[in-house]
Design a protein around this motif. Structure first.
Motif, short mmCIF file in Angstrom:
data_model
loop_
_atom_site.label_atom_id
_atom_site.label_comp_id
_atom_site.label_asym_id
_atom_site.label_seq_id
_atom_site.Cartn_x
_atom_site.Cartn_y
_atom_site.Cartn_z
N UNK A 107 44.45 29.80 25.31
CA UNK A 107 44.22 31.47 25.73
C UNK A 107 45.15 32.27 26.37
N UNK A 108 44.89 32.33 27.47
CA UNK A 108 45.40 32.64 28.66
C UNK A 108 47.07 32.79 28.26
N UNK A 114 44.66 38.16 25.28
CA UNK A 114 44.50 38.49 26.58
C UNK A 114 44.29 39.82 26.78
N UNK A 115 45.62 40.51 26.09
CA UNK A 115 45.47 41.92 26.57
C UNK A 115 44.30 42.65 25.98
N UNK A 116 43.25 41.86 24.63
CA UNK A 116 42.55 42.35 23.59
C UNK A 116 41.83 42.01 24.32
N UNK A 117 41.22 40.78 25.27
CA UNK A 117 40.46 41.29 26.01
C UNK A 117 40.12 41.99 27.22
N UNK A 151 38.08 35.61 34.47
CA UNK A 151 38.84 34.33 34.23
C UNK A 151 40.59 34.58 34.12
N UNK A 152 41.21 34.86 33.11
CA UNK A 152 42.65 35.72 32.97
C UNK A 152 42.77 36.71 33.94
N UNK A 153 42.37 37.42 34.90
CA UNK A 153 42.51 38.20 36.08
C UNK A 153 42.84 37.65 36.26
N UNK A 374 42.03 48.10 35.99
CA UNK A 374 41.70 48.13 37.22
C UNK A 374 40.43 47.89 37.89
N UNK A 375 39.81 47.24 37.11
CA UNK A 375 38.24 47.45 37.82
C UNK A 375 38.25 45.98 37.26
N UNK A 376 39.07 45.55 37.15
CA UNK A 376 39.82 43.95 37.55
C UNK A 376 40.29 43.11 38.73
N UNK A 377 40.92 44.05 38.68
CA UNK A 377 42.29 44.17 39.73
C UNK A 377 41.47 43.85 41.08
#
Length: 975
Positions: A107-108, A114-117, A151-153, A374-377
């Motif tokens: 899925x990753x 990934x972009x949608x999530x 997880x994806x980030x 940004x918040x995930x990064x």
């Protein structure tokens, strides 16, 4: 042992002539060297075992010469945990979660998903403070989407080589130790994700699952009569392909799309013809998703057996799959060859693959970058900072270990050359401490020589073999750096222990001479009344007993007031204490229980006065019996009484056996289930009474007579019967014995009967044939009977450390034979061989054999059950058969825990185990054995799934799997 004794005799030759006061220092040092192999050949390549002068092979080799820095630590390079450039990030397998990790990576790699999530709103704002993140609090995702985002980030921008998905797995409620069906997980999770995203306002997010994974096909039915075509449109998220009988993926797809003829009873009702007609039916692919999931049906369901079957056939597939021939059925693909698939460039073949994922190729240049919000990064950056701190910490620990190792290296190189003592002053140090000093993995502790001291607080002679003699110079450095003690110089060699050894050695030499003398004296006949009685057993073993006494005297020094060997003597001491309690001292084998001379002359022998004098030198405390000594008067009286009692018992047993011949031989016994026609009354006694009586009749000289029947054990505290008529014909039949009226009259004459229990048959009613009823005296006590049954059920559900048997089934034909071995095992044992010997002094509280046993004893349910177990334990004992193993289990342990025990016993993985008991399949891993009906002495049948090696025989050989609970109770099903 002979060479060692010769060495000892040669080395201690001076001990035979030198008196204790003449023992010199030279003698002492010689004594301490007698057990050693001197190392005199210069450089030794191995450690001379037991030689304190040899300092080779004690662990010094790892420090000599040039040493790699990596040998100074056991810490892996933290950079090995760092993600390599242009490489992917892995996921930690938490036990049995490889199926989860596989789909997370799939899925990753779907950039659109990934972009949608990443576009999903997140509650992470509550975690933010101003423009930053709360440093003192770890981020905890609240939803499945947030878990995937995080997880994806991390998979995209983490500096780690792998990350931990435990938060995601825990949020789904998955069991990390249980294998699961990957295909089922994929379906359930995609359904959960689709339902979760359907609530989003952004259409690119809301519809992402359908856009990426959803395709469309139609079920098309064509009437052969009129040619009318009927379509039923349907969406799909994966195509389930049958692999049985195929070797190529394209074959599987062709079978999925092939036409099916509807004929005979399966004809199609055509609305145009308004009648049933022959027809054809097929699946027509209308559109394919961007991501095509192909499920290879390795597990198929057999409706006849109700079990899953696993197929291990090889399937060949290519990296690029051309689906154009299959869409709208524009063309039929050619059939593949029947030989085993060959894996050339761009192709693969596997017997384990269960899912294939293909991405749609387009003419447009794919977008290979997805921007992390940004918040995930910020969360990723924080995790990367923690990882960098950890790397720095690990590197510093490695550096400290290297610095410490280098310092130790210099110390060893400096001191090891100065360790040999030579002619200079020396000391003794424990070999164990030197080895730990040379062991870089353990910190060096203070020197402790207490374990090597004798009772005189000096170096014990027996401990010289575990010591090393080092120079005084090296000893000074060791004690100044590490401390400890006591220091053992040449003055620490114990003179007292050497003198004691000399004495023991002289006694051993004298013992050999005396042994020959005594043997010669025993050959001569004893004249007159000057002889002495000695036990024959003592005469046979007196030399060994004397040697043991000398060894004990020699070993007394090893006790050293509790200082010797620390606590290591406890095990040997306990063995010696038990040995002394069990064995008799010299000449005690002719003592009677009253401490006098035994009456049996077969156990003793008369020896001469000279022989006794020699023996008494070694055993001065042995009991002495001159030839004129009379035997024990009490034993003579008891012997006469015993002979009279044996004669009386034989007479009683013969009389009772003659009076009750059928009861003794168990012939022509009445049966409740088939009531004899010639009587209307049967009497009942306990089976325990019958067994004890038969035991006495068979061996009257070994057992006491049975004087009372003891039927109170069959009654409740209120005097009521504890059995129903139905139970006495089935489960309780092993507890009772039925007696004919004629036998009962004889029993009343021979024994004291505390309670009469009988069953009467009566005919009631005028209808022919009339109804038969059975009445017991005394009557059944319903309350106590119900309480007994409840207690029995509780006992069966609350047992601990009981034995059950697991039988591995290889052939279905053997199931009945092996599960009922009592039908096949011949009973060649005699009744007395089957009976268990009852320990002396054991008495049944509910069975009184004394003459005063007519007084009724009150019993509780617990006492009754104890009696019940005692009576039936022999008849219920299970006989193990081949392919069966006994396991200790408790009622409160789960089926899953039992499967782990079975795995260790039979080497069968839990998910390959099919368990059943009495025809009932055991499938609930969380259920306890008590609730599943597994009771003590149960036999559980194990059928193991076996892998299929030959794919060509797939139609005939399949692997049977037990029904699974799957993802019941997890977050995938909304729990």
């Amino acid at each position: 042992m002979a060479p060692r004794l010769q060495l000892e005799k040669a080395a201690w030759r001076w001990a035979e002539t030198v008196r204790p006061e003449e023992v010199s220092q030279e003698h002492i040092e010689t004594a301490y060297r007698i057990w050693l192999e001197p190392c005199i050949r210069g450089v030794c390549r191995r450690n001379c075992k037991g030689n304190p002068n040899c300092l080779v092979g004690i662990g010094e080799h790892i420090w000599l010469g040039e040493i790699d820095e990596n040998s100074f630590h056991n810490i892996d390079d933290p950079n090995c945990e760092r993600r390599k450039k242009n490489s992917f990030v892995g996921l930690t397998n938490l036990g049995a979660t490889c199926y989860v990790n596989t789909f997370l990576q799939v899925w990753f790699l779907n950039l659109e998903l990934r972009q949608a999530l990443y576009l999903c709103p997140s509650t992470c704002s509550d975690y933010m403070l101003g423009d930053g993140i709360q440093e003192e609090k770890d981020y905890e995702p609240q939803t499945i989407c947030e878990h995937l985002q995080y997880l994806f980030a991390l998979l995209q921008n983490s500096n780690r080589r792998y990350i931990d998905p435990s938060g995601f797995v825990k949020a789904l409620g998955l069991d990390t130790g249980q294998q699961q069906d990957a295909q089922e997980f994929s379906k359930l999770f995609m359904s959960l994700l689709e339902d979760t995203l359907s609530k989003q306002k952004n259409p690119d997010v809301r519809n992402i699952v359908q856009q990426q994974f959803c395709g469309e096909y139609a079920y098309v039915t064509v009437c052969n009569q009129c040619g009318r075509e009927s379509k039923l449109l349907s969406k799909f998220y994966e195509l389930e392909l049958n692999i049985q009988g195929h070797k190529q993926l394209t074959d599987c797809i062709s079978e999925f799309l092939k036409e099916e003829k509807l004929e005979g009873d399966n004809r199609y009702f055509c609305e145009n013809c308004q009648s049933k007609q022959n027809a054809t039916r097929k699946i027509r692919l209308l559109s394919l998703p961007c991501t095509l999931n192909l499920q290879l049906m390795r597990f198929v369901f057999d409706r006849q057996t109700g079990h899953k079957k696993k197929l291990n056939t090889y399937i060949g597939f290519s990296e690029i799959l051309d689906m154009e021939p299959y869409v709208e059925h524009k063309a039929e693909p050619s059939k593949s060859q029947t030989r085993k698939p060959k894996c050339g460039k761009g192709t693969h073949c596997s017997r384990n693959a269960y899912m294939l994922v293909y991405r749609l190729q387009t003419q447009e240049k794919p977008n290979t970058t997805v921007q992390v919000p940004a918040f995930l990064q910020e969360l990723v950056d924080r995790d990367n900072s923690k990882f960098e701190e950890w790397c720095i910490e690990m590197a510093e620990m490695r550096k400290q270990s290297v610095d410490k190792g280098k310092a130790k290296h210099e110390e060893v190189k400096e001191l090891y050359q100065r360790l040999p003592a030579g002619a200079e002053p020396y000391e003794f140090v424990s070999l164990e401490w030197l080895q730990k000093w040379l062991d870089e993995s353990t910190p060096t502790k203070p020197i402790d020589n207490h374990a090597c001291l004798c009772s005189h607080d000096k170096l014990h002679p027996d401990k010289i073999s575990i010591m090393k003699r080092i120079s005084e110079y090296a000893a000074d450095i060791f004690y100044s750096r590490y401390g400890g003690g006591p220091r053992l110089t040449v003055k620490a060699l114990c003179k007292e222990c050497v003198v004691e050894r000399c004495r023991i050695l002289r006694l051993k030499n004298q013992l050999n001479e005396d042994y020959k003398t005594v043997n010669n004296l025993l050959k001569a006949a004893v004249k007159g009344s000057d002889g002495f009685w000695v036990g024959k057993s003592s005469l046979r073993s007196w030399r060994q007993l004397a040697l043991e006494q000398l060894d004990e005297q020699d070993g007394d020094a090893e006790q050293s007031n509790g200082k010797m060997n620390g606590s290591t003597l406890n095990k040997d001491e306990s063995k010696e204490e038990r040995k002394e309690e069990e064995e008799l001292n010299f000449n005690e084998d002719i003592l009677c229980p009253h401490g006098e001379l035994c009456i049996s002359e077969n156990e003793r022998r008369l020896v001469s006065k000279e022989a006794w004098s020699k023996l008494q030198q070694y055993f001065p405390k042995a009991p002495e019996f001159p030839s004129y000594k009379e035997c024990c008067s009490q034993c003579k009286i008891l012997e006469r009484e015993g002979e009279e009692n044996e004669a009386l018992h034989k007479m009683i047993a013969n009389e009772q056996k003659t009076s009750l011949p059928n009861l003794f031989q168990d012939k022509n016994r009445p049966c409740l289930s088939n009531w004899p026609e010639d009587t209307d009354v049967l009497y009942i006694v306990s089976q325990f009474f019958v067994e004890e009586w038969r035991k006495f009749v068979r061996k009257p000289t070994r057992c006491s007579p049975v004087s009372s029947v003891g039927n109170s054990a069959l009654l409740c505290p209120h005097g009521g019967l504890m059995f129903t008529f139905a139970s006495m014909t089935k489960e309780d039949s092993k507890l009772i014995a039925l007696i004919w009226p004629s036998e009962w009259q004889m029993i009343q004459k021979l024994f004291v009967v505390d309670h009469v229990i009988k069953i009467t048959r009566i005919e009631v009613g005028d209808v022919n044939p009339s109804e038969t009823q059975y009445i017991s005296e005394p009557k059944l006590c319903p309350e106590c009977r119900e309480g007994l049954l409840c207690q029995q059920q509780r006992d069966l559900r609350e047992y601990t450390q009981a034995t059950i048997y697991v039988h591995k089934v290889v052939d279905n034909k053997k199931v009945m034979k092996d599960s009922a071995p009592e039908l096949n095992v011949s009973s060649s044992e005699t009744e007395e061989d089957k009976e268990e010997a009852k320990p002396d002094g054991e008495k049944d509280p509910d069975f009184n054999q004394s003459n005063g046993g007519t007084k009724r004893q009150k019993i509780s349910h617990q006492n009754y059950i104890a009696y019940q177990k005692q009576v039936i334990r022999r008849s219920m004992r299970h006989r193990k058969v081949r392919g069966e193993k006994a396991l200790l289990v408790s009622a409160n342990q789960t089926l899953k825990e039992l499967k782990i025990q079975i795995m260790h016993a039979f080497s069968v993985a839990p998910f390959d185990q099919n368990l059943s008991i009495d025809g009932k399949i055991l499938s609930d891993d969380c259920a306890t054995l008590g609730t599943l009906g597994v009771i003590p002495e149960s036999v559980i049948l194990l059928k193991a799934d076996e892998p299929i090696a030959d794919y060509a025989a797939m139609d005939d050989v399949m692997q049977v799997c037990m029904p699974e609970e799957g993802f019941k109770g997890t977050g995938l099903l909304g729990h």
